[in-house]
Design an enzyme around this catalytic site. Sequence first.
Site, PDB file in Angstrom:
ATOM      1  N   ALA B  47      22.343  28.367  38.241  1.00 20.34           N
ATOM      2  CA  ALA B  47      20.959  28.835  38.168  1.00 20.34           C
ATOM      3  C   ALA B  47      20.002  27.720  38.555  1.00 20.34           C
ATOM      4  O   ALA B  47      20.123  26.584  38.086  1.00 20.34           O
ATOM      5  CB  ALA B  47      20.659  29.298  36.746  1.00 20.34           C
ATOM      6  N   GLY B  73      21.641  27.136  28.523  1.00 22.54           N
ATOM      7  CA  GLY B  73      20.174  27.116  28.588  1.00 22.54           C
ATOM      8  C   GLY B  73      19.660  26.726  29.960  1.00 22.54           C
ATOM      9  O   GLY B  73      18.588  26.134  30.088  1.00 22.54           O
ATOM     10  N   CYS B 131      20.286  36.581  31.724  1.00 23.29           N
ATOM     11  CA  CYS B 131      20.872  35.482  30.965  1.00 23.29           C
ATOM     12  C   CYS B 131      20.537  35.622  29.496  1.00 23.29           C
ATOM     13  O   CYS B 131      19.370  35.653  29.123  1.00 23.29           O
ATOM     14  CB  CYS B 131      20.348  34.137  31.468  1.00 23.29           C
ATOM     15  SG  CYS B 131      20.992  32.761  30.514  1.00 23.29           S
ATOM     16  N   GLY B 243      33.790  38.986  35.221  1.00 19.61           N
ATOM     17  CA  GLY B 243      33.940  39.119  33.781  1.00 19.61           C
ATOM     18  C   GLY B 243      35.411  39.060  33.429  1.00 19.61           C
ATOM     19  O   GLY B 243      36.099  40.062  33.452  1.00 19.61           O
ATOM     20  N   GLY B 265      34.701  33.212  37.464  1.00 19.49           N
ATOM     21  CA  GLY B 265      33.760  32.510  36.612  1.00 19.49           C
ATOM     22  C   GLY B 265      34.451  31.483  35.735  1.00 19.49           C
ATOM     23  O   GLY B 265      34.886  30.423  36.214  1.00 19.49           O
TER      24      GLY B 265
HETATM   25  C1  LIG Z   1      29.179  28.013  31.074  1.00 18.71           C
HETATM   26  C2  LIG Z   1      28.639  29.193  31.785  1.00 18.71           C
HETATM   27  C3  LIG Z   1      27.417  29.095  32.448  1.00 18.71           C
HETATM   28  C4  LIG Z   1      26.885  30.185  33.104  1.00 18.71           C
HETATM   29  N1  LIG Z   1      25.698  30.056  33.743  1.00 18.71           N
HETATM   30  C5  LIG Z   1      25.181  31.113  34.441  1.00 18.71           C
HETATM   31  C6  LIG Z   1      23.996  30.985  35.193  1.00 18.71           C
HETATM   32  O1  LIG Z   1      23.415  29.918  35.264  1.00 18.71           O
HETATM   33  N2  LIG Z   1      23.511  32.098  35.842  1.00 18.71           N
HETATM   34  C7  LIG Z   1      24.161  33.298  35.785  1.00 18.71           C
HETATM   35  O2  LIG Z   1      23.699  34.268  36.363  1.00 18.71           O
HETATM   36  N3  LIG Z   1      25.323  33.430  35.101  1.00 18.71           N
HETATM   37  C8  LIG Z   1      25.828  32.374  34.435  1.00 18.71           C
HETATM   38  N4  LIG Z   1      27.025  32.524  33.749  1.00 18.71           N
HETATM   39  C9  LIG Z   1      27.704  33.823  33.768  1.00 18.71           C
HETATM   40  C10 LIG Z   1      28.812  33.864  34.825  1.00 18.71           C
HETATM   41  O3  LIG Z   1      28.316  33.674  36.122  1.00 18.71           O
HETATM   42  C11 LIG Z   1      29.562  35.206  34.737  1.00 18.71           C
HETATM   43  O4  LIG Z   1      28.641  36.252  35.001  1.00 18.71           O
HETATM   44  C12 LIG Z   1      30.187  35.453  33.391  1.00 18.71           C
HETATM   45  O5  LIG Z   1      30.667  34.243  32.848  1.00 18.71           O
HETATM   46  C13 LIG Z   1      31.305  36.478  33.405  1.00 18.71           C
HETATM   47  O6  LIG Z   1      32.375  36.075  34.232  1.00 18.71           O
HETATM   48  P1  LIG Z   1      33.668  35.252  33.682  1.00 18.71           P
HETATM   49  O7  LIG Z   1      34.169  35.971  32.484  1.00 18.71           O
HETATM   50  O8  LIG Z   1      34.633  35.256  34.834  1.00 18.71           O
HETATM   51  O9  LIG Z   1      33.192  33.888  33.351  1.00 18.71           O
HETATM   52  C14 LIG Z   1      27.573  31.416  33.083  1.00 18.71           C
HETATM   53  C15 LIG Z   1      28.798  31.516  32.440  1.00 18.71           C
HETATM   54  C16 LIG Z   1      29.345  30.431  31.796  1.00 18.71           C
HETATM   55  C17 LIG Z   1      30.666  30.567  31.102  1.00 18.71           C
END
Ligand SMILES: Cc1cc2nc3c(=O)[nH]c(=O)nc-3n(C[C@H](O)[C@H](O)[C@H](O)COP(=O)(O)O)c2cc1C
Lengths: 302, 302, 275, 275
Positions: B47, B73, B131, B243, B265
Amino acid sequence: MAVNLEVKIGSLTMRTPVTTGSGTFGFGSETKDLVDLSKLGAVCVKATTRERRLGNPPARMCETASGVLNAIGLQNGGIENYILEKLPYLRQFDVPIIVNVPGESPDDFAYVARRLTESGGADAIELNISCPNVSHGLDYATQPHLTAEVVAAVKAVTDLPIIAKLSPNVTDIRPIAKAAEDAGADAISLINTVIGTAIDARKRTFKLANKTGGLSGPAIKPIALLAVYRVAQTVNVPIIGMGGIMNATDAVEFLLAGATAVAAGTVNFVNPLAAIEIADGIADYLEKNGFTDVHELIGAVQ
Amino acid sequence: MAVNLEVKIGSLTMRTPVTTGSGTFGFGSETKDLVDLSKLGAVCVKATTRERRLGNPPARMCETASGVLNAIGLQNGGIENYILEKLPYLRQFDVPIIVNVPGESPDDFAYVARRLTESGGADAIELNISCPNVSHGLDYATQPHLTAEVVAAVKAVTDLPIIAKLSPNVTDIRPIAKAAEDAGADAISLINTVIGTAIDARKRTFKLANKTGGLSGPAIKPIALLAVYRVAQTVNVPIIGMGGIMNATDAVEFLLAGATAVAAGTVNFVNPLAAIEIADGIADYLEKNGFTDVHELIGAVQ
Amino acid sequence: MIRKRTATIVSVQALAAPGHYVLTFDDPETARDARPGHFIAVGATTPANAGSSILRKPFSIYKVDPDAGLCTILFSVYGPTTSTMALYKPGDKLDFLGPLGGRVFDADPQAAVHHVMVGGGYGVPPLNFLAKTIKAANPSAKVTLIYGARSANLLVGDDGLREAGVEIIACTDDGSLGVKGRVTDGLAPLLAPPILGAGGASGGACVYTCGPTPMMRAVAELCMAHNTPCQVSMETPMPCGIGICVGCVLKKADGTFSRTCTDGPVYPATEVTWQ
Amino acid sequence: MIRKRTATIVSVQALAAPGHYVLTFDDPETARDARPGHFIAVGATTPANAGSSILRKPFSIYKVDPDAGLCTILFSVYGPTTSTMALYKPGDKLDFLGPLGGRVFDADPQAAVHHVMVGGGYGVPPLNFLAKTIKAANPSAKVTLIYGARSANLLVGDDGLREAGVEIIACTDDGSLGVKGRVTDGLAPLLAPPILGAGGASGGACVYTCGPTPMMRAVAELCMAHNTPCQVSMETPMPCGIGICVGCVLKKADGTFSRTCTDGPVYPATEVTWQ
Ligand SMILES: Cc1cc2nc3c(=O)[nH]c(=O)nc-3n(C[C@H](O)[C@H](O)[C@H](O)COP(=O)(O)O)c2cc1C
Ligand SMILES: Cc1cc2nc3c(=O)[nH]c(=O)nc-3n(C[C@H](O)[C@H](O)[C@H](O)COP(=O)(O)OP(=O)(O)OC[C@H]3O[C@@H](n4cnc5c(N)ncnc54)[C@H](O)[C@@H]3O)c2cc1C
Ligand SMILES: Cc1cc2nc3c(=O)[nH]c(=O)nc-3n(C[C@H](O)[C@H](O)[C@H](O)COP(=O)(O)OP(=O)(O)OC[C@H]3O[C@@H](n4cnc5c(N)ncnc54)[C@H](O)[C@@H]3O)c2cc1C
Ligand SMILES: Cc1cc2nc3c(=O)[nH]c(=O)nc-3n(C[C@H](O)[C@H](O)[C@H](O)COP(=O)(O)O)c2cc1C
Ligand code: FES
Ligand code: FES
C-alpha cells in the site's frame, strides 16, 4: 482452594460456564456411554424446528485448514418428536437444557417456543436466527429489525430466558446485538458459523452438495473473539461465546474478551467430554493465577 | 505441449495468472536475491499512501490456527518516496506493476492515482478500500455508494486499469462488487483480510498492540472462495482471487470458482517464490487434465 | 546473499538441558557467508503438520565450520516448528532461508577493549559465534561470556568457548552454578572502574547482548548508565525474516519503526526503545 | 459401549504394499467387544501437527486377539492422521473412541450359504475379520474372499485367511495376480447358477462388501440383479463417528438420511442409494 465457576444467563444458573454448541452435541443421548450430562454447565441441543426436517443431501461436511465446513441443513425430527423422544433422556440429569430454535417466520419461532414452554421442554431458548445453511430468510440476524421482530415474537409467548444467537456474516454485529437486547433478549450467543465453501480441484466440483457451508473450528477463533469483544462493549446482557474453542485456554480467551459463558462446539467431534474438561481447566487457570471467581476474568481484557 | 497461461485484467496483460498480494511482497527489491520479477504475472506492491505513514506500534502480527493476524497499519514512505525509491528497481523488469492505494478520502485516492499516472509508476491501480487495520472511514468497501464514490473519483483522473479490492467483512459482498463495476472498475480483487483478534490468556492482553487485526492464510480460504464465487456470479469484470492460497491446487480452486487471476499473499512469507511456483503448478494441472488454456478453468465450477 | 535452501541434516543431538537440541546441517555457502548475528528462517512442515503453523521460524547461527561446509543451530522445543525439528534425523532435509539479517554484530577484534557477551536462553548461541570469531581473529583479545538461566542445567551455548580462551561467568537464579543472581549482577562489576578505565570505548568494555527482552533491556540500561557501548540483538517474532511483511518492527528512539529482520537484528542500544 | 481410550501401541509394521501399515494396540475391552464391521476413531494429534486436521479419522478393526487383549488396524498413508500414525513406535499411545458402529455385519455362520467377501483397498480388513469370525464359529462354512487392486503389490488384508480355510480370489487391473479385471469379474461366476443353486438366500451366496464406493455399488447392483443378499459397509467420511454431527449421512432408498456411523456402517444393499 475452591473457585466459583457458577454464572447466570438471565434467570438460568449454570454450574460451570461451559455449555455445548447447538448441533455439535446431538440431543445428549448419543454420548450416553461417555458423558454425564450433569457435569455440564448446560446442554444446548441440536436445532429443533416446528416440523421434521430431512436436512441437506450429502456430502454435508468437509475439513478445511484448522476448520470444518458443514451444511447439515437442520436435520431434526421436529418439536413434538423432541418432546416425546429426546426430552425424557435429558431430564434424567440435573442440568439446564437450552433448546436451539430456527424458523422460517416469527410465528414459527413463537410456535416452537410456546410448545417448549408448555411441555417444560427447555430451561432457555436459543433463537437460531443465524444459520447460514438454509435458504428463504432464515438468516434474520443480518438485520437489526428482523432480529428484533423474532425476539419480540418469542418474548410474547414465553417467560423462559431467550438467547439470541447471532451471525458473524455481517458488516457490523453491534447494532444487531443491540436490537436483540432492546427487544428483550436475555443473552446473546455468538458466533454461529462463518459462511464459506470448498472446491475439489481434482473433481472440479464443490465439496459440499449444498455448495456453501458454515465454517467452524480453530480457523474462526480470531473472528469469534472479536465479535464477543465488540458485542460485550455494546450490550449489558451476558454473552455465550463460541467459535473454535478446543481447550480451556481458548475458553479463558473468550471470557477475557467479555463472554460470561462459552460453548464447546466442533471440539465435541474430537472429544465429547470437552465441555467438562474445559470447565475443569478454567478452574485450574483461576487457581493458578490467584483468582477465586470466574467473574474476575469476564471482560478483563480491554 | 504448451498451455496458455496469459490472462487479461482490463487492458493489463498478465503472462501468468499469478500476482502477489499487496503488503505481502514489499516493493519487489527486498527479495532481489531470490526472485526474478519478470517471471510473475504482475507485481502488486505494498500500500502506498499520499503521505508517509509510520504504521502501527508492535506487536503487529501473530499466528493463529492456520492463519496470521496483522495490523501493520499501512507503513510506507508515501507516493513520492515510491516513485523515487521503489519504482526504478521495479522498472528493471519486464512485468506489470500494480500499485495498491489506500486513502482517507476520494481525493486522497485520486491524488495518488494521478501521481502514479503522471509518473508512469503503475500499470494498474488497486484501490485498497478494504483495509481493516486503520480507522477513520478507510473502509469504503462496506458500502456500495462509498465504493462507487472512490472508484469514480479515480476513474476521472486516470486511464490505467482500476482494480477495486473488496472486503469480506460485509453482510453481502455482491452489491458492493456491482457498485464498483458500475462505477467503472476494470476488475475486482478479493478478499482483503478478515477482521479478528487474538488474546494472550497468560498475559491477559490482546496479542496485537492495535487490539484488532486482519486474518489471512489458509484459515480464510473457504471465506475467500465463496466471495469469489458469489462475485463471479454478479459482475462481468475479471476477478483477482486471494485468501489462503498456498500452492497451485489452492490457486486452481480460485480459478474454478471464477477468478481470472490469483494472488499469492501470506505464502510469500514462507516462500517468496510462491507466485512463480504456483504459475508453474497451474500449467502442470492444465496439462495433466488435458486443458490447453487457463480460461477453461475460470468459473468451471458452478 | 539470501538463499532458499534444502540442506541435508548431519546430526541432531539432545543437550543435557531438557528440551534443547543442536542441529548441524551441510551448507557450504551458508557456512562461508554467515557472520555472528545472522540467522536462518526454518520451515519445518511435514505431511503430518501441514497447515498448523504456517510461518517459518528464525534461529541464530551457532557455529560454522567453513572447511567442512557445516553450520549448527541450537534450539529449544516450544511449538510446531521446534517439535518437528527435534524429530529430524541425519539425512533429513532442513528447509530454510538464509543467512538472514541486515545488520549483524559489529566487533573490532583488534580494539583494546574487553568484549563482554551477555546472553540468556537461546540468545547465547550467536554470542558464542561472536566470541569465537573475535578470538580467532585475535587470540589475545579479552573476551568474556556472562550467561544466565534459572538453574545450572539450563545453561546452554557455551560449547568450545573455554578452549578458545573465553572467560565464562555463569549466573543462576538459584545459585546452582556461578553467581547467584541475574546476568546484570555478573556484568556490573565489569563495568565499574577500574575495568572501564579512563572511560569511553577504548580500553573499556564493549557489550554484546542477546536473550529475553527484559534481560536485554536491563543490560542495555546498565551499559548506558556506565557509558559503555552495547549492541543488542533483538529477538522479536519474525513472520517472514526477509523484510516483506513489516511485522517484526522495533520502535526506534527517533519514533520510526525499524524491521528487525533486515534493519537488524543487531542495534546499538542507544537506538532502541523498550516498551 | 463406546469408550474413550489411550491405549498402548504394541507394534507398527510397514507392509509390502507401499504406504500401508498394520498397527496393533493393547486394549482388552475393545478386543473383547469388537465385532466385524466395528471401527475406531483415531485422533492422531501431536505437538507437531496440532491444528492442521482437527477431526478424528475412522479405521476398521482388522484383527482382535481377545486372549492377549490386542486389536489391529490396517491403514494407508494419506493425510495428517495416517502420516502421524505411520510414525508411531511401540509404547506410544493411540487415542481413539471405540468400538464404533451401530449396525455391523450380520452373518449366520451355520447357514448353508456361501459367504462371499468382496473388498478393495482398506475395505478388506473388516472382511478379513468377518471371514475369520465365521470360520471360527463354523470351520466347515464355505467362505471366499474376492479382493482387488490395481496391481498385485497393492493387495492387502488377506493375513491368515488361507490358514483359516478361506478361499481367496485376487483380481488385479493389470493381471499381475489372479483374475485380470475387477472384483465383479471375480464375483459374477460365483453368483451365476449352478452355485446360486435353487436361488434365494438358502444354499446360495451371501455377499459382504467393503471398499471404494464405485466398487461397492457395482457389487451391490450385481448382487441385486442376481437376487443375492448383499451387505455393504459404507466408508463415507465420518466427522465424529458417534452420531452427534449428522455429517456422515447416506441417502436411503426411503428418502431419509441415515447416519452411517451409528445407523451403519453396514446396510443391506437394498436400503442404499448411490449417487
Ligand atoms: C502482513 C500483511 C500486510 C498486508 N498489507 C496489505 C496492504 O497494504 N494492502 C492491501 O490491500 N492488502 C494487504 N494485505 C492483504 C493481502 O494482500 C491479502 O488480501 C490477504 O492477506 C489475503 O490473502 P492471503 O491469505 O493469501 O494472505 C496484507 C496482508 C498481510 C498478511
Ligand atoms: C533472530 C531470532 C533468532 C532466534 N534464534 C533462536 C535460536 O537460536 N534458538 C531457539 O531455540 N530459538 C530462537 N529464536 C526463537 C524461535 O524462533 C521461536 O521460539 C519460535 O517461535 C519457535 O517456533 P515454534 O514453531 O517451535 O513455536 P511457536 O509456535 O512459534 O511457539 C508456540 C508458542 O510458544 C511461544 N513461544 C515461542 N518461543 C517461546 C519462548 N522462547 N519462550 C516462551 N514462549 C515462547 C509462542 O509465543 C507461541 O505462543 C530466535 C528468534 C529470533 C527472532
Ligand atoms: C468406517 C470407515 C472405516 C475405515 N477404515 C479404514 C481402514 O481400516 N484403513 C484405512 O487406511 N482407512 C480407513 N478408512 C478411511 C480413513 O478414515 C481415511 O482415509 C482418513 O481420511 C485418513 O485420514 P488422514 O488424516 O490421514 O487423511 P485426510 O486428511 O482425511 O485425507 C487427506 C486427503 O486425502 C483424501 N483421502 C483420504 N483418504 C483417501 C483415500 N482412501 N483415497 C483417496 N483419497 C483419500 C481426503 O479426501 C483428503 O482430501 C475408513 C473410513 C471409514 C469411514
Ligand atoms: C456440524 C455442525 C452443526 C451445527 N448445527 C447448528 C445448529 O443446529 N444450530 C445452531 O445454532 N448452530 C449450529 N452449529 C454452530 C455451532 O453451534 C457453533 O456456533 C459454531 O460451530 C462455532 O463454534 P465451534 O467453532 O466451536 O464449532 C453447528 C455447527 C456444526 C459444526
Ligand atoms: S520479519 Fe517480515 S519484515 Fe521482518
Ligand atoms: S460421523 Fe458424526 S453423526 Fe456420523
